[in-house]
Design a protein around this motif. Structure first.
Motif, short mmCIF file in Angstrom:
data_model
loop_
_atom_site.label_atom_id
_atom_site.label_comp_id
_atom_site.label_asym_id
_atom_site.label_seq_id
_atom_site.Cartn_x
_atom_site.Cartn_y
_atom_site.Cartn_z
N VAL A 191 -47.93 80.44 -103.15
CA VAL A 191 -46.69 80.70 -104.07
C VAL A 191 -45.64 79.88 -103.89
N ASP A 192 -45.28 79.90 -105.78
CA ASP A 192 -44.37 79.07 -105.84
C ASP A 192 -43.30 79.54 -104.98
N TYR A 193 -42.68 80.50 -104.62
CA TYR A 193 -41.68 80.24 -104.61
C TYR A 193 -41.02 80.42 -102.96
N MET A 194 -42.54 80.09 -101.56
CA MET A 194 -42.63 79.73 -100.77
C MET A 194 -42.95 78.15 -100.80
N THR A 195 -42.72 77.40 -101.50
CA THR A 195 -42.97 75.98 -101.57
C THR A 195 -41.56 75.09 -100.93
N GLU A 196 -40.52 75.70 -101.14
CA GLU A 196 -38.54 74.85 -100.46
C GLU A 196 -39.03 75.13 -99.51
N PHE A 197 -39.69 75.99 -98.80
CA PHE A 197 -39.75 76.73 -97.52
C PHE A 197 -40.22 76.10 -97.06
N VAL A 198 -41.65 75.43 -97.23
CA VAL A 198 -42.34 74.91 -96.26
C VAL A 198 -41.93 73.71 -96.10
N ILE A 199 -41.77 73.01 -97.28
CA ILE A 199 -40.97 71.63 -97.05
C ILE A 199 -39.66 72.07 -96.14
N GLN A 200 -38.86 72.62 -96.18
CA GLN A 200 -37.61 72.37 -95.50
C GLN A 200 -38.20 72.36 -93.60
N GLU A 201 -38.89 73.89 -93.79
CA GLU A 201 -39.91 73.72 -92.09
C GLU A 201 -40.78 72.53 -91.62
N ALA A 202 -41.17 71.60 -92.20
CA ALA A 202 -41.68 70.26 -92.09
C ALA A 202 -40.76 69.67 -91.58
N LEU A 203 -39.83 69.50 -92.43
CA LEU A 203 -38.36 68.22 -92.25
C LEU A 203 -37.85 69.09 -90.53
N GLU A 204 -37.61 70.05 -90.54
CA GLU A 204 -36.70 70.51 -89.78
C GLU A 204 -37.74 69.99 -88.15
N GLU A 205 -38.90 70.31 -88.40
CA GLU A 205 -40.28 69.95 -87.47
C GLU A 205 -40.19 68.60 -87.07
N HIS A 206 -40.21 66.99 -88.18
CA HIS A 206 -40.89 66.05 -88.26
C HIS A 206 -40.03 65.45 -88.51
N ASP A 207 -38.77 65.66 -89.18
CA ASP A 207 -37.85 64.65 -89.55
C ASP A 207 -36.62 64.18 -88.20
N LYS A 208 -36.51 63.77 -86.93
CA LYS A 208 -36.24 63.75 -86.04
C LYS A 208 -35.22 63.02 -85.96
N ASN A 209 -34.38 61.59 -87.44
CA ASN A 209 -33.26 61.20 -87.23
C ASN A 209 -32.68 61.98 -88.98
N GLY A 210 -32.45 63.55 -88.73
CA GLY A 210 -32.23 63.61 -90.04
C GLY A 210 -32.33 63.44 -91.22
N ASP A 211 -32.58 62.00 -91.65
CA ASP A 211 -32.50 61.44 -93.13
C ASP A 211 -32.92 62.02 -94.68
N GLY A 212 -33.92 63.37 -94.45
CA GLY A 212 -34.95 63.96 -94.84
C GLY A 212 -35.66 63.05 -95.41
N PHE A 213 -36.69 62.29 -94.84
CA PHE A 213 -37.55 61.73 -95.14
C PHE A 213 -38.51 61.84 -94.11
N VAL A 214 -39.86 61.54 -93.78
CA VAL A 214 -40.00 60.91 -92.49
C VAL A 214 -41.07 59.87 -92.93
N SER A 215 -40.69 59.38 -91.61
CA SER A 215 -41.17 57.83 -91.46
C SER A 215 -42.94 57.99 -90.63
N LEU A 216 -43.42 56.33 -90.66
CA LEU A 216 -44.36 56.63 -90.01
C LEU A 216 -44.14 57.05 -88.80
N GLU A 217 -43.26 56.29 -88.00
CA GLU A 217 -43.13 56.17 -86.55
C GLU A 217 -42.61 58.06 -86.63
N GLU A 218 -42.30 58.87 -87.88
CA GLU A 218 -41.63 60.32 -87.14
C GLU A 218 -43.54 60.95 -87.70
#
Length: 324
Positions: A191-218
């Motif tokens: 569902v298209d309208y859920m895409t942004e939510f899925v991305i943000q949820e993943a960033l909250e979980e894995h983007d430990k330094n809050g730069d908006g990306f997920v590094s190899l270490e993360e």
């Protein structure tokens, strides 16, 4: 559990719902299933039919079909896969058909779940009904109060993420989710309208330094390399996936769109692999496409593949009926 499976479960995106968590836990038996499916590396076609046709009732129904009726329905399925009606099935046509089959059965399953969750049969699933179906009781956690017990706190976090996705899926802000919204909740990747939510949820979980990306270490999460030992095989596999499958621009980190290819199940690769496998096994004249005659010559292989959902499509009028 083998180390590679343990690593794959550990490094995969942490499930947003307990339902997905339970699916991950169920994967613990995958090693044994793999041995049954490919003993000594040899593919057992009868295992596909036994385990993946869709249950004993459907297996029995499959057996009841006469060879003539099997033949008729299979030819109808072949005709539908052949999008350009040139008499041949290409890799692209097979892959598209398999992906459509995946989505069809996912939606059918969600519709069945909707009926089970809708306890009062009012046409919507409330948050309380969801809890009762999942946990046999209504659970309510304080969003701002962490629990002392590590396992309970982990469950609290998962439950709160469930609730956030439930609320995001609820577009009309009604007391519950209608069928379309329930599908968005269960399958946000569709569902298209859920895409942004899925991305943000993943960033909250894995983007430990809050730069908006997920590094190899993360991406590797809690794994810490022991400099005195080589990385285990499953870590090498995960690194390869990061570098070659997800990090498309090779900048050493996953941007939101690249992250989406990791956290959202992608059936395209599976479908393409199965399509290539069928052509490799069934293409008798090496023209890299399948004629009806080649498929009928290898009917058993085709009926124990994703192309017919292991024969299930021969019992589903959606696929073999003259008008799809």
């Amino acid at each position: 559990m083998c180390p590679r499976l343990a690593g794959a479960m550990r490094l995969g995106p942490r499930p947003a719902t307990l339902g997905l968590l339970l699916l991950c836990a169920a994967a613990a038996g995958a090693g044994e299933a793999e041995e049954l499916h490919y003993p000594q590396g040899e593919h057992r076609a009868d295992y596909d039919r036994e385990a993946l046709l869709g249950g004993q009732e459907e297996v029995d129904e499959y057996v009841k079909l006469t060879p003539e009726e099997q033949h008729k329905r299979l030819k109808s399925v072949i005709k539908k896969i052949d999008l350009d009606s040139d008499g041949f099935l290409t890799e692209s046509e097979l892959s598209s058909w398999i992906q459509m089959s995946f989505k069809h059965y996912a939606m059918q399953e969600a519709k069945q779940q909707f009926v089970e969750y809708d306890k009062n049969s009012d046409g919507s699933v409330s948050w309380d009904e969801y809890n009762i179906q999942m946990y046999d009781r209504v659970i309510d956690f304080d969003e701002n109060t962490a629990l002392d017990d590590a396992e309970e706190e982990s469950f609290r976090q998962l439950h709160l993420k469930d609730k956030k996705r439930f609320e995001k899926a609820n577009q009309d802000s009604g007391p519950g989710l209608n069928l379309e919204e329930f599908i968005a909740f269960e399958h946000p990747e569709e569902v298209d309208y859920m895409t942004e939510f899925v991305i943000q949820e993943a960033l909250e979980e894995h983007d430990k330094n809050g730069d908006g990306f997920v590094s190899l270490e993360e991406f590797l999460g809690d794994y810490r390399r022991d400099p005195t030992n080589e990385d285990p095989e499953w870590i090498l596999v995960e690194k390869d996936r990061f570098l070659n499958d997800y990090d498309k621009d090779a900048d050493g980190r996953l941007d939101p769109q690249e992250l989406l290819s990791w956290v959202v199940p992608n059936n395209q690769g599976i479908a393409q692999e199965e399509a290539l496998h069928l052509i490799d096994e069934m293409d008798l004249n090496s023209d890299r496409k399948l004629s009806e005659a080649e498929i009928l010559e290898n009917q058993d292989l085709f009926l124990t593949s994703e192309a017919t959902d292991y024969g299930r499509q021969l019992h589903d009028e959606y696929f073999y009926h003259d008008e799809l």
